[in-house]
Design an enzyme around this catalytic site. Structure first.
Site, PDB file in Angstrom:
ATOM      1  N   SER A 159       0.843  -1.200   0.000  1.00 20.25           N
ATOM      2  CA  SER A 159       0.000   0.000   0.000  1.00 20.25           C
ATOM      3  C   SER A 159       0.876   1.248   0.000  1.00 20.25           C
ATOM      4  O   SER A 159       1.671   1.453  -0.912  1.00 20.25           O
ATOM      5  CB  SER A 159      -0.958  -0.034   1.186  1.00 20.25           C
ATOM      6  N   ASP A 243      -9.427  -6.499  -2.724  1.00 19.18           N
ATOM      7  CA  ASP A 243      -8.958  -5.305  -2.009  1.00 19.18           C
ATOM      8  C   ASP A 243     -10.101  -4.309  -1.883  1.00 19.18           C
ATOM      9  O   ASP A 243     -10.649  -3.839  -2.881  1.00 19.18           O
ATOM     10  CB  ASP A 243      -7.787  -4.675  -2.763  1.00 19.18           C
ATOM     11  N   HIS A 275      -7.127  -6.013   1.280  1.00 21.49           N
ATOM     12  CA  HIS A 275      -6.031  -5.049   1.357  1.00 21.49           C
ATOM     13  C   HIS A 275      -4.956  -5.465   2.360  1.00 21.49           C
ATOM     14  O   HIS A 275      -3.771  -5.349   2.091  1.00 21.49           O
ATOM     15  CB  HIS A 275      -6.582  -3.664   1.728  1.00 21.49           C
TER      16      HIS A 275
END
Length: 311
Positions: A159, A243, A275
């Site tokens: 991320s 996600d 995620h």
């Protein structure tokens, strides 16, 4: 009637301007979340609690911010691979220890975990330019060590950490052996348009339409999509198709841009990956994917041979 509509339009304009002003003023609090609501800034657990062999590392960035990190080793004399793990946005490195413990076991590696400025025990306040300096200080520390094989340094970013990792690899082509990205966004500009749809016409990355006048006010754009093509190291991209925070299309766009300039770019999807839990839902296939990538692109050193490579 005309006066009514003029008054209504003026009210709408004032509301929109006020919302935009608030977003601009408080953008750093929206982008960076060092403390998860309901929790404290302190580390929930440390490596010692998980009986991991580690060192507390204190660094100073180029702008004199004091930073904290953990260097967790598989064994005292284990030369590598040495994975620099750059975490997701929310929380601190203590929240990632369970995953890192499995990483050590599955990949037989050492792991360096950096607390970005403003996160965990690190001082300062987070910003894009500041975190880029933090990551460089961490890499400089690793390449100066004499107890590891510094030719086997791998950057792993998830991320926000992926955006950090791309910047670091771009600027250090000779110090980082490979890059792993997981569930990373194309840019904060694109994410802003997703989180705040009413602003989509006024903010966005290079592929979005509209005047994008708000782009000029964003202090941490993290335009990963614009620099991924400049990364020369082998790249493994891991995408969780479930996600719920970063649309999987972002990883697909990053791959398309990266692969167009880098023949050693690989893309792997995990159908059930969300995620934060792709490493769990992906099971053994997740770890085999990374292990095969490391075997292909990272030099293997025998234990006790680090000194020769680090001189």
């Amino acid at each position: 009637m005309i006066g009514y509509w003029s008054l209504l339009l003026s009210g709408i304009v004032i509301i929109v301007i006020s919302c935009v002003a608030l977003l601009v003023a408080y953008q750093d609090r929206l982008i960076y979340v060092p403390v998860v609501p309901g929790l404290t800034r302190s580390y929930p657990i440390t490596p010692s609690r998980l009986r991991l062999l580690y060192q507390d590392v204190w660094l100073t960035s180029s702008d004199n911010v004091r930073l904290h990190a953990w260097f967790i080793k598989l064994k005292a004399d284990h030369p590598g691979p040495n994975i620099m793990f750059f975490q997701e946005n929310a929380g601190n490195i203590g929240h990632r220890l369970e995953m890192v413990r499995m990483m050590l076991q599955k990949l037989q590696c050492n792991v360096f975990m950096l607390s970005y400025r403003g996160y965990g025990a690190s001082e300062g306040f987070p910003s894009q330019q500041g975190i880029i300096k933090d990551s460089q200080a961490a890499l400089d520390h690793l390449v100066q060590r004499t107890d590891i094989d510094k030719s086997s340094i791998v950057v792993f970013g998830r991320s926000l950490g992926g955006a950090v990792g791309v910047q670091l690899c771009k600027h250090n082509p000779d110090k980082v052996a490979a890059l792993i990205l997981e569930n990373t966004f194309t840019s904060i500009l694109d994410m802003a348009g997703i989180l705040f749809p009413f602003l989509r016409y006024f903010i966005g990355g290079s592929s979005s339409k509209g005047p994008k006048i708000l782009n000029h006010f964003v202090r941490s754009p993290w335009t990963t999509i614009d620099i991924i093509g400049q990364v020369k190291q082998p790249i493994l991209m891991i995408s969780g198709l479930e996600d719920e925070m970063v649309p999987p299309e972002h990883m697909q766009m990053l791959y398309a841009k990266g692969a167009a300039h880098n023949k050693q770019c690989k893309f792997v999807e995990f159908p059930d990956g969300m995620h934060m839990d792709t490493w769990l839902s992906g099971g053994d296939r997740y770890w085999r994917t990374i292990q095969q990538f490391l075997e292909e692109h990272v030099p293997e050193q025998k234990e006790g041979s680090a000194g020769a490579k680090s001189s």
